[in-house]
Design a protein around this motif. Sequence first.
Motif, PDB file in Angstrom:
ATOM      1  N   VAL A   1       0.805  -1.239  -0.069  1.00 52.09           N
ATOM      2  CA  VAL A   1      -0.094   0.319   0.005  1.00 52.09           C
ATOM      3  C   VAL A   1       0.793   1.297   0.083  1.00 52.09           C
ATOM      4  O   VAL A   1       0.635   2.153  -0.665  1.00 52.09           O
ATOM      5  CB  VAL A   1      -0.874   0.135   1.178  1.00 52.09           C
ATOM      6  CG1 VAL A   1      -1.513   1.405   1.242  1.00 52.09           C
ATOM      7  CG2 VAL A   1      -1.953  -1.132   1.010  1.00 52.09           C
ATOM      8  N   GLY A   2       2.002   1.333   0.780  1.00 58.20           N
ATOM      9  CA  GLY A   2       2.655   2.627   0.937  1.00 58.20           C
ATOM     10  C   GLY A   2       3.278   3.004  -0.413  1.00 58.20           C
ATOM     11  O   GLY A   2       3.270   4.078  -0.602  1.00 58.20           O
ATOM     12  N   GLY A   3       3.852   1.971  -1.048  1.00 58.69           N
ATOM     13  CA  GLY A   3       4.423   2.238  -2.401  1.00 58.69           C
ATOM     14  C   GLY A   3       3.323   2.907  -3.569  1.00 58.69           C
ATOM     15  O   GLY A   3       3.719   3.905  -4.034  1.00 58.69           O
ATOM     16  N   VAL A   4       2.281   2.500  -3.304  1.00 61.31           N
ATOM     17  CA  VAL A   4       1.281   2.789  -4.312  1.00 61.31           C
ATOM     18  C   VAL A   4       0.868   4.236  -3.928  1.00 61.31           C
ATOM     19  O   VAL A   4       0.485   5.265  -4.756  1.00 61.31           O
ATOM     20  CB  VAL A   4      -0.020   1.879  -4.165  1.00 61.31           C
ATOM     21  CG1 VAL A   4      -1.176   2.422  -5.127  1.00 61.31           C
ATOM     22  CG2 VAL A   4       0.346   0.458  -4.885  1.00 61.31           C
ATOM     23  N   LEU A   5       0.485   4.527  -2.538  1.00 59.11           N
ATOM     24  CA  LEU A   5       0.084   5.800  -2.160  1.00 59.11           C
ATOM     25  C   LEU A   5       1.102   6.828  -2.421  1.00 59.11           C
ATOM     26  O   LEU A   5       0.831   8.122  -2.939  1.00 59.11           O
ATOM     27  CB  LEU A   5       0.066   5.887  -0.685  1.00 59.11           C
ATOM     28  CG  LEU A   5      -1.142   5.012  -0.029  1.00 59.11           C
ATOM     29  CD1 LEU A   5      -1.237   5.193   1.549  1.00 59.11           C
ATOM     30  CD2 LEU A   5      -2.664   5.428  -0.683  1.00 59.11           C
ATOM     31  N   PHE A   6       2.439   6.622  -2.252  1.00 56.74           N
ATOM     32  CA  PHE A   6       3.516   7.080  -2.544  1.00 56.74           C
ATOM     33  C   PHE A   6       3.684   7.663  -4.297  1.00 56.74           C
ATOM     34  O   PHE A   6       3.702   8.992  -4.468  1.00 56.74           O
ATOM     35  CB  PHE A   6       4.949   6.690  -2.386  1.00 56.74           C
ATOM     36  CG  PHE A   6       6.126   7.251  -3.186  1.00 56.74           C
ATOM     37  CD1 PHE A   6       6.512   8.479  -2.631  1.00 56.74           C
ATOM     38  CD2 PHE A   6       6.708   6.709  -4.127  1.00 56.74           C
ATOM     39  CE1 PHE A   6       7.694   9.234  -3.136  1.00 56.74           C
ATOM     40  CE2 PHE A   6       8.052   7.237  -4.618  1.00 56.74           C
ATOM     41  CZ  PHE A   6       8.264   8.510  -3.952  1.00 56.74           C
ATOM     42  N   LEU A   7       3.465   6.712  -4.973  1.00 56.14           N
ATOM     43  CA  LEU A   7       3.422   6.617  -6.465  1.00 56.14           C
ATOM     44  C   LEU A   7       2.096   7.857  -6.960  1.00 56.14           C
ATOM     45  O   LEU A   7       2.298   8.354  -7.874  1.00 56.14           O
ATOM     46  CB  LEU A   7       3.281   5.533  -7.249  1.00 56.14           C
ATOM     47  CG  LEU A   7       4.761   4.862  -7.115  1.00 56.14           C
ATOM     48  CD1 LEU A   7       4.633   3.511  -7.731  1.00 56.14           C
ATOM     49  CD2 LEU A   7       5.726   5.592  -7.861  1.00 56.14           C
ATOM     50  N   ALA A   8       1.161   7.312  -6.344  1.00 58.00           N
ATOM     51  CA  ALA A   8       0.002   8.386  -6.554  1.00 58.00           C
ATOM     52  C   ALA A   8      -0.186   9.908  -6.227  1.00 58.00           C
ATOM     53  O   ALA A   8      -0.783  10.487  -6.753  1.00 58.00           O
ATOM     54  CB  ALA A   8      -1.634   7.549  -5.920  1.00 58.00           C
ATOM     55  N   SER A   9       0.641   9.962  -5.202  1.00 57.10           N
ATOM     56  CA  SER A   9       0.669  11.281  -4.457  1.00 57.10           C
ATOM     57  C   SER A   9       1.757  12.009  -5.206  1.00 57.10           C
ATOM     58  O   SER A   9       2.590  11.742  -6.051  1.00 57.10           O
ATOM     59  CB  SER A   9       1.132  11.255  -3.325  1.00 57.10           C
ATOM     60  OG  SER A   9       2.519  11.046  -2.854  1.00 57.10           O
ATOM     61  N   LYS A  10       1.649  13.442  -4.795  1.00 58.35           N
ATOM     62  CA  LYS A  10       2.562  14.460  -5.621  1.00 58.35           C
ATOM     63  C   LYS A  10       3.965  14.410  -4.719  1.00 58.35           C
ATOM     64  O   LYS A  10       4.902  15.081  -5.290  1.00 58.35           O
ATOM     65  CB  LYS A  10       2.037  16.055  -5.405  1.00 58.35           C
ATOM     66  CG  LYS A  10       0.924  16.231  -6.215  1.00 58.35           C
ATOM     67  CD  LYS A  10       0.184  17.589  -5.777  1.00 58.35           C
ATOM     68  CE  LYS A  10      -0.935  17.738  -6.929  1.00 58.35           C
ATOM     69  NZ  LYS A  10      -1.812  18.803  -6.545  1.00 58.35           N
ATOM     70  N   SER A  11       4.053  13.513  -3.822  1.00 54.92           N
ATOM     71  CA  SER A  11       5.502  13.381  -3.257  1.00 54.92           C
ATOM     72  C   SER A  11       6.214  12.644  -4.175  1.00 54.92           C
ATOM     73  O   SER A  11       7.585  12.789  -3.991  1.00 54.92           O
ATOM     74  CB  SER A  11       5.436  12.485  -1.971  1.00 54.92           C
ATOM     75  OG  SER A  11       4.631  12.803  -1.125  1.00 54.92           O
TER      76      SER A  11
END
Length: 258
Positions: free
Chosen positions: A229-239
Amino acid sequence: MSESDQAIFPDLKGASIFITGGGSGIGAALTEGFLAQGAKVAFIGRSDASEFAAEMGEKYGNAPLFIQGDITDMAQLTGALEQAQAAHGPVTALVNNAANDKRHSAEEVTEDFWDWMIAINLKAYFFACQAVLPQMRAAGFGSIINFSSISYMMGNAGYPIYTTSNSGINGMTRSLAREFGPDHIRVNALAPGWVLTDKQKEMWVTPEALEGHMERQCLPDTLDPEDIVGGVLFLASKSSRMMTGQALVIDGGVVVTG
């Protein structure tokens, strides 16, 4: 990883997210992960996930939009993306997660089976990217995350059409990153290792197979859906706003480089 351990990505609050296969396995963990960020989530799946959607609605006060459908039917897939836009506004993060790693040998493959496997594991990914493009252009930005697998990197036998699709997803991701980039749309791939979903445990996890795989990992722990999950959230976000055309591997260190 517990929910409280997840990083917070403020720009995902209120964001319109679309996930294929978001009602079970890794996809269900992704749906919950985005809901925990305050995002508006729509997902498509063949099996009835209305109970899961209701459970998520009770937990977060923000029910995901479940659309029952078949991603190999292009009309259903594009229609689901249109429903997501109508409900939540233009989709700004697409997660192509749904896949099928049905075991098969090269000798037994028929033309129909080839077409079916490619339709699920590669064709649907491309046409979801194509269909979401106008929505992301309207929003002025977007992030596409295409799930691949380390299976093709390992040269695994037992599902050659699946590994062929995984490799093709990487090539497609790089080309679409180049093509979509001028519209501030990022396209990345994510390759998980052997994630022990309920399906994997029921069908293919044996003590011997798991022991052999764990010997190849750097880290001694098995992978759970929540670990992705964390990797996907990172890729989806402007981070990750300047990251595109890349493949992020989350596998406990099986396919290390260097």
